[in-house]
Design a protein around this motif. Structure first.
Motif, PDB file in Angstrom:
ATOM      1  N   ASN A   9     -48.227  86.061 -43.057  1.00  0.00           N
ATOM      2  CA  ASN A   9     -49.414  86.291 -43.882  1.00  0.00           C
ATOM      3  C   ASN A   9     -50.587  86.885 -43.116  1.00  0.00           C
ATOM      4  O   ASN A   9     -51.613  87.205 -43.710  1.00  0.00           O
ATOM      5  CB  ASN A   9     -49.836  85.011 -44.592  1.00  0.00           C
ATOM      6  CG  ASN A   9     -50.118  83.861 -43.646  1.00  0.00           C
ATOM      7  OD1 ASN A   9     -50.254  84.038 -42.443  1.00  0.00           O
ATOM      8  ND2 ASN A   9     -50.175  82.665 -44.195  1.00  0.00           N
ATOM      9  N   LEU A  58     -42.971  85.884 -50.361  1.00  0.00           N
ATOM     10  CA  LEU A  58     -43.708  84.669 -50.065  1.00  0.00           C
ATOM     11  C   LEU A  58     -44.484  84.840 -48.765  1.00  0.00           C
ATOM     12  O   LEU A  58     -44.196  85.732 -47.968  1.00  0.00           O
ATOM     13  CB  LEU A  58     -42.744  83.476 -49.961  1.00  0.00           C
ATOM     14  CG  LEU A  58     -41.809  83.258 -51.148  1.00  0.00           C
ATOM     15  CD1 LEU A  58     -40.907  82.055 -50.895  1.00  0.00           C
ATOM     16  CD2 LEU A  58     -42.570  83.113 -52.447  1.00  0.00           C
ATOM     17  N   ASN A 130     -41.860  75.054 -51.236  1.00  0.00           N
ATOM     18  CA  ASN A 130     -43.265  74.741 -50.989  1.00  0.00           C
ATOM     19  C   ASN A 130     -44.036  75.899 -50.358  1.00  0.00           C
ATOM     20  O   ASN A 130     -45.157  75.720 -49.907  1.00  0.00           O
ATOM     21  CB  ASN A 130     -43.389  73.491 -50.100  1.00  0.00           C
ATOM     22  CG  ASN A 130     -42.764  73.698 -48.745  1.00  0.00           C
ATOM     23  OD1 ASN A 130     -42.017  74.645 -48.527  1.00  0.00           O
ATOM     24  ND2 ASN A 130     -43.061  72.825 -47.806  1.00  0.00           N
ATOM     25  N   SER A 132     -45.975  79.473 -50.697  1.00  0.00           N
ATOM     26  CA  SER A 132     -46.684  80.181 -51.773  1.00  0.00           C
ATOM     27  C   SER A 132     -46.370  81.672 -51.775  1.00  0.00           C
ATOM     28  O   SER A 132     -45.963  82.256 -50.770  1.00  0.00           O
ATOM     29  CB  SER A 132     -48.194  79.956 -51.646  1.00  0.00           C
ATOM     30  OG  SER A 132     -48.647  80.453 -50.413  1.00  0.00           O
ATOM     31  N   THR A 133     -46.597  82.284 -52.916  1.00  0.00           N
ATOM     32  CA  THR A 133     -46.420  83.705 -53.100  1.00  0.00           C
ATOM     33  C   THR A 133     -47.486  84.461 -52.319  1.00  0.00           C
ATOM     34  O   THR A 133     -48.632  84.025 -52.238  1.00  0.00           O
ATOM     35  CB  THR A 133     -46.518  84.066 -54.600  1.00  0.00           C
ATOM     36  OG1 THR A 133     -45.548  83.297 -55.315  1.00  0.00           O
ATOM     37  CG2 THR A 133     -46.274  85.529 -54.843  1.00  0.00           C
ATOM     38  N   LYS A 135     -50.372  86.846 -51.616  1.00  0.00           N
ATOM     39  CA  LYS A 135     -51.482  87.311 -52.468  1.00  0.00           C
ATOM     40  C   LYS A 135     -52.367  88.240 -51.692  1.00  0.00           C
ATOM     41  O   LYS A 135     -52.506  88.188 -50.526  1.00  0.00           O
ATOM     42  CB  LYS A 135     -52.290  86.123 -52.979  1.00  0.00           C
ATOM     43  CG  LYS A 135     -51.459  85.253 -53.890  1.00  0.00           C
ATOM     44  CD  LYS A 135     -52.268  84.079 -54.380  1.00  0.00           C
ATOM     45  CE  LYS A 135     -51.340  83.216 -55.235  1.00  0.00           C
ATOM     46  NZ  LYS A 135     -51.893  82.050 -55.723  1.00  0.00           N
TER      47      LYS A 135
END
Length: 135
Positions: A9, A58, A130, A132-133, A135
């Motif tokens: 991320n 993800l 658990n 998250s996508t 974003k």
């Protein structure tokens, strides 16, 4: 069957796109039937087939990705196919360069930009439920 791609991320958008594309291509070349046949539009123009499964992207930290990857490899889970894309792969100038570098790299030294997980929906969800996508 289910597929997810997990990317670091903290990567810039271009590397997220590159990592996701590389993982998707690798999966498509290893699993028969993931790409649908060509289709025609109303005007008889042919459009090449695209993936016929959803591939959510993800988001996780690089450390989380490495932990997931190492756990899956340690389990030797034959239900799941796991494909990795490392900084070593991203920085290689060619596939031959990648192969040569990988042959001399200790697995513990690899840093993963992303992984792709494919398999039975329940098994994939157990690993990624658990996370998250992106974003």
């Amino acid at each position: 069957m289910k597929t997810v791609i997990i990317v670091d991320n903290e990567l810039p958008l271009g590397l997220i796109a590159n990592t996701s594309a590389a993982l998707g291509l690798s999966l498509g070349s290893n699993i028969a039937g993931l790409i649908g046949p060509p289709v025609k539009d109303y005007n008889e123009n042919i459009h090449l087939g695209i993936t016929n499964i959803n591939m959510p992207i993800l988001s996780a930290t690089r450390e989380q990705i490495k932990k997931i990857y190492n756990n899956l490899k340690a389990e030797s889970n034959s239900e799941l196919i796991v494909i990795d894309f490392s900084t070593l792969a991203q920085q290689s100038k060619s596939y031959d360069d990648y192969v040569n570098k990988m042959e001399n790299e200790d697995a513990d030294g690899l840093s993963y930009l992303g992984i792709c997980i494919y398999g039975a929906k329940g098994a994939v969800n157990k690993v990624t439920g658990n996370i998250s996508t992106l974003k």
